[in-house]
Each structure stands twice: as C-alpha cells, then as structure tokens.
Design a protein around this motif. Sequence first.
Motif, PDB file in Angstrom:
ATOM      1  N   VAL A 144      88.723 -18.674  56.884  1.00  0.00           N
ATOM      2  CA  VAL A 144      88.298 -19.437  55.707  1.00  0.00           C
ATOM      3  C   VAL A 144      89.076 -18.942  54.498  1.00  0.00           C
ATOM      4  N   GLU A 145      89.186 -19.808  53.492  1.00  0.00           N
ATOM      5  CA  GLU A 145      89.829 -19.409  52.237  1.00  0.00           C
ATOM      6  C   GLU A 145      89.325 -20.289  51.106  1.00  0.00           C
ATOM      7  N   LEU A 146      89.350 -19.734  49.905  1.00  0.00           N
ATOM      8  CA  LEU A 146      88.991 -20.502  48.718  1.00  0.00           C
ATOM      9  C   LEU A 146      90.219 -21.258  48.237  1.00  0.00           C
ATOM     10  N   CYS A 147      90.009 -22.500  47.812  1.00  0.00           N
ATOM     11  CA  CYS A 147      91.115 -23.349  47.395  1.00  0.00           C
ATOM     12  C   CYS A 147      90.722 -24.085  46.115  1.00  0.00           C
ATOM     13  N   ALA A 148      91.610 -24.070  45.132  1.00  0.00           N
ATOM     14  CA  ALA A 148      91.359 -24.789  43.886  1.00  0.00           C
ATOM     15  C   ALA A 148      91.224 -26.283  44.179  1.00  0.00           C
ATOM     16  N   TYR A 149      90.375 -26.943  43.424  1.00  0.00           N
ATOM     17  CA  TYR A 149      90.108 -28.370  43.624  1.00  0.00           C
ATOM     18  C   TYR A 149      91.396 -29.193  43.579  1.00  0.00           C
ATOM     19  N   GLU A 150      92.271 -28.917  42.625  1.00  0.00           N
ATOM     20  CA  GLU A 150      93.532 -29.675  42.500  1.00  0.00           C
ATOM     21  C   GLU A 150      94.414 -29.508  43.738  1.00  0.00           C
ATOM     22  N   GLU A 151      94.412 -28.316  44.318  1.00  0.00           N
ATOM     23  CA  GLU A 151      95.182 -28.095  45.550  1.00  0.00           C
ATOM     24  C   GLU A 151      94.569 -28.883  46.709  1.00  0.00           C
ATOM     25  N   CYS A 152      93.249 -28.949  46.752  1.00  0.00           N
ATOM     26  CA  CYS A 152      92.585 -29.752  47.789  1.00  0.00           C
ATOM     27  C   CYS A 152      92.965 -31.225  47.652  1.00  0.00           C
ATOM     28  N   LEU A 153      93.028 -31.721  46.419  1.00  0.00           N
ATOM     29  CA  LEU A 153      93.437 -33.108  46.188  1.00  0.00           C
ATOM     30  C   LEU A 153      94.861 -33.340  46.691  1.00  0.00           C
ATOM     31  N   ASP A 159      98.556 -37.680  54.718  1.00  0.00           N
ATOM     32  CA  ASP A 159      97.838 -38.344  55.801  1.00  0.00           C
ATOM     33  C   ASP A 159      97.714 -37.486  57.058  1.00  0.00           C
ATOM     34  N   ASP A 160      98.484 -36.431  57.152  1.00  0.00           N
ATOM     35  CA  ASP A 160      98.404 -35.553  58.310  1.00  0.00           C
ATOM     36  C   ASP A 160      97.419 -34.407  58.111  1.00  0.00           C
ATOM     37  N   GLU A 161      96.631 -34.477  57.060  1.00  0.00           N
ATOM     38  CA  GLU A 161      95.616 -33.466  56.774  1.00  0.00           C
ATOM     39  C   GLU A 161      94.230 -34.073  56.979  1.00  0.00           C
ATOM     40  N   PRO A 162      93.257 -33.274  57.398  1.00  0.00           N
ATOM     41  CA  PRO A 162      91.913 -33.821  57.612  1.00  0.00           C
ATOM     42  C   PRO A 162      91.114 -34.052  56.327  1.00  0.00           C
ATOM     43  N   LEU A 163      91.499 -33.410  55.224  1.00  0.00           N
ATOM     44  CA  LEU A 163      90.763 -33.618  53.977  1.00  0.00           C
ATOM     45  C   LEU A 163      90.911 -35.074  53.548  1.00  0.00           C
ATOM     46  N   TYR A 164      89.836 -35.639  53.005  1.00  0.00           N
ATOM     47  CA  TYR A 164      89.753 -37.065  52.726  1.00  0.00           C
ATOM     48  C   TYR A 164      89.541 -37.263  51.226  1.00  0.00           C
ATOM     49  N   LEU A 165      90.504 -37.901  50.583  1.00  0.00           N
ATOM     50  CA  LEU A 165      90.506 -38.037  49.132  1.00  0.00           C
ATOM     51  C   LEU A 165      89.214 -38.625  48.564  1.00  0.00           C
TER      52      LEU A 165
END
Length: 179
Positions: A144-153, A159-165
């Motif tokens: 696990v790791e902490l990630c800034a919100y802007e980096e998550c965006l 499209d090859d990432e599981p995070l969903y805008l």
Amino acid sequence: MEEIFDILDENGNVTGKTAPRSYVHSHGLYHRTVHIWIIREEKLLLQRRSHNKDSFPDKLDISSAGHIDAGEEPLTGAVRELYEELGIKAEPWELVLAGRMSRHYVKHFRGKIFDDNELAYVYIYTGNADISQVRVQESEISGVELCAYEECLRLAADDDEPLYLPELEMIGKYCDNKR
C-alpha cells in the motif's frame, strides 16, 4: 471454492440468479462490488494489486475493493473486504456511503477476456485505524502507499489503470464537502 455473485437487472436490482466469478467475468454479467477509500493527510491510500491477480496485476488501485457475495449486503461486504485485504476491523458506522457507480469494460488479461460489468457501492472509511499497521492479504495485494489526489487523477486518465475518474471525482466532492 469459487465465489458466487448475485446477478443484477439493468436497474441494479438483484434478480435472484447467481453465477460463479469466472462465469460473471467471462460473460459480462451485471454484479455488485464494494470500493472502500481510506483518506489520510489529504492523500488516498492505494493498494498495489498482486502480480497474480486476474485483472490489472501490479497496478495501483482503490484502498480496498472486492465483490459482494451472493446474499450479502453491501455494507457487510465492505466491512469484510477491509478486514480481509488490509486487516482493518471496521465498525459499520465507520463506513460512509459516498454513492453508487456503474462501470463496464472489456479487456484482455493473461490471454483471457475479462468483461467487468459492475455496480460499485463506494464507501469512505472514517475510522482511525493506523495505516502503518495495515496487514495486506498477500494473495490480493503486494503493498500500500499514500498518493496525492492529483496523482490519482493522472493515473485514472490512463485506460490501462484500474482507477476510475468518475469515482475519484465523487471522492473529491465528498472531501470538499467535509472541509
């Protein structure tokens, strides 16, 4: 034993039919999941998916997420997933439903079609578990790791990432309303 999921109709209602996980994902059947977000110091806790996962191996993903078992309520599934994946013993009142979100995509992983058609119940964990004490389920998560919100965006724009805008935007609105 393979997980069994409730199948949903087009409105997100349980139909009374069930199917095994592999069949659901090979045929694009509409089913339920839980997504639980942990926020610390204005950063999101992300899990790194195990190399052995059947979808998005080695990618950063939601703090904790999983399928709702057949007959299980979403909140019960969220409490279960937090404990199974991260070792966090949450009380139901520590989870706030931020909303529900449908998502459907078809991708190929490990030479197989993965047709994911899900209704996600999106929760925010409001408890005070010490994330430095998180115990990851190694079959599911490599870390696990902490990630800034802007980096998550930024990650979600790929499209090859599981995070969903749209889901991240939902989480951002929730956080803005809490300030």
